[in-house]
Design an enzyme around this catalytic site. Structure first.
Site: not given
Ligand code: UD1
Length: 417
Positions: A22-23, A93, A117, A122, A305, A397
């Site tokens: 995802k990132n 974000r 958030c 952030r 994470d 998500r």
């Protein structure tokens, strides 16, 4: 709202395949705005954040030619709108990563400020500071970041804090800037290195990715992007812990073990058996888990994470472990929920002191953010009895078909619509 129901206590056994990161795909999708033409991206994980980014690109004038079987074709020839609206940005974000590309491509941008958030304030002050240094006029008005520039200029910029999306944003802006940009104290995450490599394939001149200093020689145009996204290291780490916490025997396919080293080493320290092959890992949880300490850091440190998921494991370890969160100011939202399952955790600022217990018990739980939700799923897999986790849109998500993947490994898990 959907809920996940888990009957805990089942040992996970079998093989599971990891999805695209995802990132990694989010910045690549933002980078397509720097190009004019047909971008082809493969191995795209179908998670909500990715769908949000695609909607945002469409709102900016991108045409989605085709999106099926994890492959997306995006035509960016007609991108003409510079406004990223609140309803899209507020849910994710990472959408602030369109700021740099929009300024570089259109010379203007109007991007809603990301909302508050669950894991801290952030800010995006470093993104803004960097773009201002590149000659853009950037100001805040009515909840939006506005930017205007004729032509971005190369700069030397030092990040006071290592920022993943900040590095990506400025790197993307610098690709179409005039002259050379030197970014110092940048993020070294594999997702940043991948973005740089992909941009280079499209004609950018970036060097130093993976080190503390990235240099970008500005150019006037890029070719469209063509790439396949690499496997998600956070998803991999989550399944590694799922195997360990259920005393299971799980083979994880389609992963990059090298990206997982900080997690692998911690799990081995906790006495979990790990066999590593080229794109594969086998995780065998046999015997008691030993309490070990962990401290989060930017890559190649232990990832923030994975902190929540690792804490779930430590709640069942023999002895006391100390977990320090140094990346985010408020990332212990899972602690209260884990305690409701019988975990023994004391918080002192950025530090959690976990005294291992013999067992957890199923409970009604509330997901608070993406990775905290994953930690609750892991705890529920190991707990005695039933757990019902609500607000699981957080999981959607970032995790592809989590119930299906876990259920294929033998977990008793289903979704209540
Ligand atoms: C990215 C990841 C996220 C991960 C995080 C840290 C994506 C889409 N998201 O988030 O999953 O948890 O890296 O590994 O890749 N900061 C500032 N000013 C800024 C920017 C950041 O003070 O302008 C601070 C943040 O508040 C935080 C720290 O820097 O304390 C790191 O944040 P950052 O690396 O920017 O996180 P993200 O890029 O948002």
């Amino acid at each position: 709202m959907d809920k996940i129901v888990i009957e805990g206590g089942k040992r996970l056994v079998g093989t599971v395949k990891m999805s695209g990161a995802k990132n990694a795909v989010l910045p690549v999708l933002a980078a397509t705005l720097l190009t004019e033409g047909r971008n082809v991206i493969d191995n795209v994980p179908e998670v909500r954040d990715v769908l949000t980014m695609i909607k945002l690109l469409e709102a900016l004038g991108t045409e989605v030619e085709n999106y099926s079987n994890e492959k997306i074709i995006l035509d960016t020839s007609k991108v003409n709108n510079s406004e990223a609206p609140y309803d899209l940005v507020s849910t994710m974000r990472a959408s602030c990563m369109v700021l740099g590309p929009l300024l570089a491509r259109l010379g203007k941008a109007r991007v809603s400020l990301p909302g508050g958030c669950a894991i801290g304030a952030r800010p995006i002050d470093l993104h803004i500071k960097g773009l201002q240094a590149m000659g853009a006029k950037v100001w805040l008005e009515q909840g939006y970041v506005h930017g205007e520039v004729d032509l971005l200029k190369g700069i030397s910029f030092y990040f006071d804090t290592v920022s993943v999306t900040g590095t990506a944003n400025l790197m993307m802006a610098a690709v179409l800037a005039e002259g050379e940009t030197i970014l110092e104290n940048v993020a070294k995450e594999p997702e940043v290195v991948f973005l740089a490599d992909i941009l280079n394939l499209a004609g950018a001149k970036i060097s130093g990715q993976g080190t503390d200093i990235i240099k970008i020689q500005g150019t006037t145009a890029l070719k469209p992007i063509e790439c396949a996204i690499f496997p998600d290291r956070i998803e991999t780490g989550t399944y590694m812990i799922a195997a360990a916490i259920t005393q299971g025997d799980v083979t994880i396919e389609n992963c990059i073990p090298q990206h997982l080293e900080p997690i692998t080493l911690k799990l081995q320290e906790a006495q979990v058996d790990i066999e590593v092959e080229k794109n594969k890992m086998r995780i065998i949880g046999k015997g008691p888990i030993r309490a070990v300490n962990a401290r989060t850091h930017p890559y190649p440190g232990f990832p923030t994470d994975i902190q929540a998921q690792f804490m779930a494991l430590m709640t069942l370890a023999q002895g006391q472990s100390i977990i320090m969160e140094t990346v985010f100011e408020n990332r212990f939202m899972h602690v209260a929920e884990l305690k409701r399952m019988g975990a023994n955790i004391a918080l002192d600022g950025h530090t959690a002191i976990i005294s291992g217990v013999k067992g957890l018990s199923g409970a009604q739980l509330m997901a608070t953010d993406l990775r905290a939700s994953a930690s609750l799923v892991l705890a529920a897999l190991a707990a005695k009895g039933e757990s019902v986790i609500s607000r699981i849109y957080h999981i959607d998500r970032g995790y592809v078909s989590m119930e299906e993947k876990l259920s294929n490994l033998g977990a008793q898990i289903h979704r209540l619509k």
